[in-house]
Design a protein around this motif. Sequence first.
Motif, mmCIF file in Angstrom:
data_model
loop_
_atom_site.group_PDB
_atom_site.id
_atom_site.type_symbol
_atom_site.label_atom_id
_atom_site.label_comp_id
_atom_site.label_asym_id
_atom_site.label_seq_id
_atom_site.Cartn_x
_atom_site.Cartn_y
_atom_site.Cartn_z
ATOM 1 N N THR A 40 0.890 -1.191 0.101
ATOM 2 C CA THR A 40 -0.207 -0.063 -0.003
ATOM 3 C C THR A 40 0.683 1.393 -0.096
ATOM 4 O O THR A 40 0.429 2.171 -0.536
ATOM 5 C CB THR A 40 -0.937 0.050 1.199
ATOM 6 N N ALA A 41 1.809 1.245 0.891
ATOM 7 C CA ALA A 41 2.768 2.450 0.808
ATOM 8 C C ALA A 41 3.544 2.477 -0.562
ATOM 9 O O ALA A 41 3.584 3.909 -1.006
ATOM 10 C CB ALA A 41 4.140 1.993 1.720
ATOM 11 N N ALA A 72 -1.874 15.408 6.773
ATOM 12 C CA ALA A 72 -1.468 14.254 7.839
ATOM 13 C C ALA A 72 -2.503 13.449 8.054
ATOM 14 O O ALA A 72 -2.441 12.193 8.057
ATOM 15 C CB ALA A 72 -0.506 14.854 8.700
ATOM 16 N N VAL A 73 -3.548 14.183 8.599
ATOM 17 C CA VAL A 73 -4.837 13.459 9.065
ATOM 18 C C VAL A 73 -5.420 12.575 8.090
ATOM 19 O O VAL A 73 -5.751 11.438 8.163
ATOM 20 C CB VAL A 73 -5.726 14.269 9.713
ATOM 21 N N LEU A 74 -5.903 13.284 6.831
ATOM 22 C CA LEU A 74 -6.305 12.697 5.699
ATOM 23 C C LEU A 74 -5.497 11.570 5.232
ATOM 24 O O LEU A 74 -5.711 10.657 4.784
ATOM 25 C CB LEU A 74 -6.703 13.673 4.745
ATOM 26 N N GLY A 75 -4.177 11.710 5.201
ATOM 27 C CA GLY A 75 -3.120 10.673 4.691
ATOM 28 C C GLY A 75 -3.480 9.503 5.763
ATOM 29 O O GLY A 75 -3.197 8.216 5.207
ATOM 30 N N LEU A 76 -3.529 9.629 6.909
ATOM 31 C CA LEU A 76 -3.583 8.552 7.973
ATOM 32 C C LEU A 76 -4.861 7.775 7.469
ATOM 33 O O LEU A 76 -4.842 6.537 7.690
ATOM 34 C CB LEU A 76 -3.611 8.934 9.500
ATOM 35 N N ALA A 79 -4.028 5.413 4.671
ATOM 36 C CA ALA A 79 -3.208 4.532 5.098
ATOM 37 C C ALA A 79 -4.111 3.395 5.614
ATOM 38 O O ALA A 79 -3.800 1.973 5.379
ATOM 39 C CB ALA A 79 -2.121 5.127 5.735
ATOM 40 N N LEU A 80 -5.048 3.923 6.433
ATOM 41 C CA LEU A 80 -5.718 2.843 7.233
ATOM 42 C C LEU A 80 -6.769 2.046 6.373
ATOM 43 O O LEU A 80 -6.868 0.888 6.369
ATOM 44 C CB LEU A 80 -6.730 3.547 8.325
ATOM 45 N N TYR A 81 -7.390 2.876 5.290
ATOM 46 C CA TYR A 81 -8.321 2.091 4.363
ATOM 47 C C TYR A 81 -7.377 1.261 3.444
ATOM 48 O O TYR A 81 -7.772 -0.059 3.360
ATOM 49 C CB TYR A 81 -8.987 3.250 3.539
ATOM 50 N N PHE A 82 -6.526 1.648 2.745
ATOM 51 C CA PHE A 82 -5.786 0.714 1.601
ATOM 52 C C PHE A 82 -5.147 -0.391 2.501
ATOM 53 O O PHE A 82 -4.836 -1.479 2.126
ATOM 54 C CB PHE A 82 -4.916 1.487 1.012
ATOM 55 N N GLY A 83 -4.456 -0.070 3.821
ATOM 56 C CA GLY A 83 -3.561 -1.172 4.523
ATOM 57 C C GLY A 83 -4.815 -2.263 4.584
ATOM 58 O O GLY A 83 -4.600 -3.524 4.583
ATOM 59 N N ALA A 196 1.533 7.282 2.471
ATOM 60 C CA ALA A 196 2.514 6.570 2.202
ATOM 61 C C ALA A 196 3.865 6.522 3.145
ATOM 62 O O ALA A 196 4.379 5.657 3.491
ATOM 63 C CB ALA A 196 3.336 6.942 0.723
ATOM 64 N N LEU A 197 4.108 7.909 3.735
ATOM 65 C CA LEU A 197 5.192 7.811 4.690
ATOM 66 C C LEU A 197 4.763 7.095 5.986
ATOM 67 O O LEU A 197 5.356 6.411 6.576
ATOM 68 C CB LEU A 197 5.291 9.271 4.951
ATOM 69 N N PHE A 198 3.408 7.291 6.297
ATOM 70 C CA PHE A 198 3.010 6.365 7.262
ATOM 71 C C PHE A 198 3.049 5.022 7.310
ATOM 72 O O PHE A 198 3.428 4.060 8.234
ATOM 73 C CB PHE A 198 1.403 6.770 7.820
#
Length: 302
Positions: A40-41, A72-76, A79-83, A196-198
């Motif tokens: 996902t990253a 950053a919040v939206l990126g998190l 990350a949660l969804y795709f992961g 991606a960074l998360f």
Amino acid sequence: MNPVSFTQANLGMLLWAALIAASFFAAAQVSQAIDPVLLTALRLLFSALMFVPLLWFQGAAAPTRAGLGAHAVLGLLLALYFGSLFEALRYTSAVNTGTLFTLVPLLTLAFEGWLLPGGSQQRRLLPMLVAGAGALLLVLKGGAPGQLPSLYAMAVYALGCLAMAAYSPLSQRFKARSLQGRSPAAMTFWNMLFGALFLFAASLVSGGWRSAALLGSNDLLWLLYLALFATLATFWLLHRAIGVIAPSTVISYIYLSTLFLTLFHWLWLGQRPLLGEGLGALLVALGMFGLVRGSRPGAAMA
């Protein structure tokens, strides 16, 4: 001010629905031996990098400190969804994840009522329920009698669905404040870069980065497909529509994805339509018609 019209935003979301439908099967083609967090990253990073030439050409300004926090919040959430999707696909089928995803529009409506009060959420509840019922009729078929999906997979993906449900309303709330004036391309780039960074950080902690050695050329091709069509294009279309269409209606286009999946089985794979499928298709069409009518610009803007 969003530069696209109400009609253009809805036409874009029709394309979004088709791309999402294809993504469930494409994601399942990537080797299950590779760490889903790392996959996902890479997917989000590839998508973000594809926007760099466009942002450079446009001369886009760097976000403020508050804007970086919002991204950053939206990126998190991304990350949660795709992961969660990649992890769930290790233990269950694309049909089961697609079924659970049909709950996301209703969850989005709830988040919208909380984060963007004063809208027309109640007016959209009934057509959303109609479309959701039709989508369930379309996807809840073909499983073996008594075969239940993995509870672990469904729990993991449910967390991802909650993150996705919060994404659109929270994005619109940020656009009215710390991200005011940001273009769809800039929103997509920064959100995916942070996502991606998360995920890369999580992969380093878990040791999942070691599975990068197992990446084959076929996996990289599927990742590039997912990055370009199922991630970059869909989230650009999503941000293009947010603010023109109510967030819960935007994400409700997932119901059309289930319809497109069914049409693919009918027309391409030659499967005979079932009675329940025909009823489901009708309910999806009626529900989406009601949702779009209830999300005209006057009702959609917060």
